[in-house]
Design a protein around this motif. Sequence first.
Motif, PDB file in Angstrom:
ATOM      1  N   GLY A 121      35.034 -11.313  -2.604  1.00 45.99           N
ATOM      2  CA  GLY A 121      34.414 -11.958  -3.743  1.00 45.99           C
ATOM      3  C   GLY A 121      32.900 -11.918  -3.767  1.00 45.99           C
ATOM      4  N   LEU A 122      32.289 -11.343  -2.716  1.00 46.87           N
ATOM      5  CA  LEU A 122      30.828 -11.350  -2.636  1.00 46.87           C
ATOM      6  C   LEU A 122      30.165 -10.458  -3.694  1.00 46.87           C
ATOM      7  CD1 LEU A 122      30.337 -11.263   1.240  1.00 46.87           C
ATOM      8  CD2 LEU A 122      30.176 -13.228  -0.302  1.00 46.87           C
ATOM      9  N   ILE A 123      30.942  -9.573  -4.302  1.00 46.83           N
ATOM     10  CA  ILE A 123      30.378  -8.681  -5.316  1.00 46.83           C
ATOM     11  C   ILE A 123      30.324  -9.345  -6.687  1.00 46.83           C
ATOM     12  CG2 ILE A 123      32.532  -7.622  -6.106  1.00 46.83           C
ATOM     13  CD1 ILE A 123      31.105  -4.948  -6.154  1.00 46.83           C
ATOM     14  N   ILE A 124      30.932 -10.520  -6.839  1.00 49.56           N
ATOM     15  CA  ILE A 124      31.065 -11.133  -8.161  1.00 49.56           C
ATOM     16  C   ILE A 124      29.722 -11.367  -8.852  1.00 49.56           C
ATOM     17  CG2 ILE A 124      31.786 -13.246  -9.354  1.00 49.56           C
ATOM     18  CD1 ILE A 124      34.254 -13.301  -7.594  1.00 49.56           C
ATOM     19  N   PRO A 125      28.694 -11.965  -8.208  1.00 52.52           N
ATOM     20  CA  PRO A 125      27.413 -12.133  -8.920  1.00 52.52           C
ATOM     21  C   PRO A 125      26.825 -10.800  -9.401  1.00 52.52           C
ATOM     22  CG  PRO A 125      27.459 -13.505  -6.964  1.00 52.52           C
ATOM     23  CD  PRO A 125      28.663 -12.612  -6.887  1.00 52.52           C
TER      24      PRO A 125
ATOM     25  N   TYR B 194      20.821 -13.746  -9.442  1.00 53.40           N
ATOM     26  CA  TYR B 194      22.224 -14.093  -9.675  1.00 53.40           C
ATOM     27  C   TYR B 194      22.844 -14.690  -8.422  1.00 53.40           C
ATOM     28  CZ  TYR B 194      22.637 -11.933 -14.298  1.00 53.40           C
ATOM     29  OH  TYR B 194      22.524 -11.659 -15.636  1.00 53.40           O
ATOM     30  N   TYR B 195      22.546 -14.101  -7.266  1.00 48.85           N
ATOM     31  CA  TYR B 195      23.117 -14.610  -6.018  1.00 48.85           C
ATOM     32  C   TYR B 195      22.595 -16.003  -5.702  1.00 48.85           C
ATOM     33  CZ  TYR B 195      25.734 -10.465  -4.724  1.00 48.85           C
ATOM     34  OH  TYR B 195      26.671  -9.460  -4.691  1.00 48.85           O
TER      35      TYR B 195
ATOM     36  N   ALA C 209      35.718  -4.300 -10.662  1.00 48.59           N
ATOM     37  CA  ALA C 209      36.636  -5.440 -10.519  1.00 48.59           C
ATOM     38  C   ALA C 209      37.618  -5.215  -9.365  1.00 48.59           C
ATOM     39  CB  ALA C 209      37.389  -5.676 -11.822  1.00 48.59           C
ATOM     40  N   LEU C 210      38.013  -3.958  -9.157  1.00 49.15           N
ATOM     41  CA  LEU C 210      38.945  -3.652  -8.065  1.00 49.15           C
ATOM     42  C   LEU C 210      38.310  -3.864  -6.689  1.00 49.15           C
ATOM     43  CD1 LEU C 210      40.616  -0.410  -9.485  1.00 49.15           C
ATOM     44  CD2 LEU C 210      41.566  -2.717  -9.415  1.00 49.15           C
ATOM     45  N   LEU C 211      36.977  -3.927  -6.644  1.00 46.09           N
ATOM     46  CA  LEU C 211      36.289  -4.133  -5.368  1.00 46.09           C
ATOM     47  C   LEU C 211      36.214  -5.604  -4.967  1.00 46.09           C
ATOM     48  CD1 LEU C 211      33.268  -1.671  -5.783  1.00 46.09           C
ATOM     49  CD2 LEU C 211      35.365  -1.312  -4.459  1.00 46.09           C
ATOM     50  N   ILE C 212      36.552  -6.506  -5.870  1.00 44.32           N
ATOM     51  CA  ILE C 212      36.406  -7.936  -5.583  1.00 44.32           C
ATOM     52  C   ILE C 212      37.201  -8.361  -4.347  1.00 44.32           C
ATOM     53  CG2 ILE C 212      36.879 -10.262  -6.467  1.00 44.32           C
ATOM     54  CD1 ILE C 212      36.102  -9.241  -9.233  1.00 44.32           C
ATOM     55  N   PRO C 213      38.500  -8.032  -4.247  1.00 46.78           N
ATOM     56  CA  PRO C 213      39.224  -8.467  -3.034  1.00 46.78           C
ATOM     57  C   PRO C 213      38.718  -7.804  -1.756  1.00 46.78           C
ATOM     58  CG  PRO C 213      40.594  -7.027  -4.382  1.00 46.78           C
ATOM     59  CD  PRO C 213      39.398  -7.360  -5.202  1.00 46.78           C
TER      60      PRO C 213
END
Length: 369
Positions: free
Chosen positions: A169-173, A203-204, A161-165
Motif C-alpha cells: 500500500g505504500l504506493i497509494i499516495p 502527498y506522502y 493499481a496492481l502494484l498496491i498489494p
Amino acid sequence: MNESPAPFEGEPSPAAPVAVANIDYPFSFTGQTGEYFRIWIVNMLLTLVTLGFYTPWARVRTRRYFHANTHLDGHAFDYLAKPINILWGYLIVLFIVGGYYAAGFFNPMFTIPFFLIYVFAGPWVVYKAMRFKAHNTSYRNVRFQFSGTVGDAYVIYLAMALLIPFTAGLIIPYWIMKQKEYFYKNLSFGGRKFDFTPQAGEYYVTYIVAAVITVGIYGLVIFGAMMTVFAGAGLGAAEGGEPPDAAVFGFLFALYLPMIFGMVFVQIYVYVSLFNYNLGRLLVQQTAFKSSLKVGRFYWISLTNIFATVFSLGLLAPWAAIRKTRYLAESVELNHPETGFGEFVVQAGEDQSSIGDAAADMFELDIGW
C-alpha cells in the motif's frame, strides 16, 4: 558609430512598454437554497416516478444550475452535456453491474466475465468520462478540453493499481498524485494546456499525518472500550451478577460516535490539504490558482451538513449542497493580469476550432476534478 536620431523638439519620446500587474480574481457562487430546492424536489419526484430513468436529466439540470451560478470576473460557467448521452452510459454500466449480480445469483463462476469487463474497461471509462466532463464545461462560450490518452489511463488506473498489494500500500499516495497529474496536465482551455507540477513528498506527508491521526483515534477508542468493559464487569461483580448489557452497550455506542467524527475529520484533512496543494501547483500561461480552504471550517460545514440532512430526512440536502459549494467557490482565486480574461478568451476561442469535438462520447461518470 550608429546612434539613434534624437527626437525633434516637441516630439514625444517612444513610450516604454508598461508592465501589467497581476491581481486576484475570486470565484463567487450565487446559488440560493430556495431556487435549488425547487429543482431538487422535481428531480427527486421524476426520478422516483420513472424508476430512475430520469436520473441523467436530473444530473444535467443540477450541474447546469451550479455551473450557471459559479462566476469568475463577472461571467458564469456553463454545463453543456446532453442527457441522452449520459443515459447511454448509465445503461451500459447498469448492464455490467446488473449482469454481475444476476450471474452471481445462479453461479459465482458466472461473475468472472463481468468482473474482467469491469476491471479492464475501468481505465477506458475514466478516460472517456474525463473527456466528456471537460468538453461539456465552458466559460464565456469556450469549452475546456481533455487530451489524455487511453494508454496512459491504463498505466495509471490499472498497471499502478496492481502494484498496491506488492508495495504493502505504500504506493497509494504516489498513485493518487499520478491520477491528479493525468487529469490536470492534459486539461486545456481553448488549446492552452494547464501545467501541473506536484511533488510526491507532499502527498506522502499528508497521508502519513492522516495515518497518525487515524491510529490515535482507534487507539483511544480501543482504550475506551476496554475501560468500559472493565467498568461494566466491576459493576456486575458489585451487584453479584452479570454486568448490565444496556449500560455497556450505551458506553460503547458513546465511543463509536467520536470514532465516526474522527474519521470524517481525517477524510476532510486529506481532501482540504491536497485540494489546496494541487491548486497551488496549477498554472495556465500567466494564470496561477490559489485555494484558502480551512480544515476546521470545512469540517464544521461537512459535519453539520450531514446532521442537517439526516435529521430532516433529506429535505435539507439542497441547503447543504448550496452551503458547501459556496464555501468551496469563495475559497478559490485566480491570479491573472489586471486586464482581465477578455483577450485570453478571444484567443482561446480562435484556437479551439482546430480541436476535435468529443460531443459524441457516451460515458459520463462523476469523476472528481
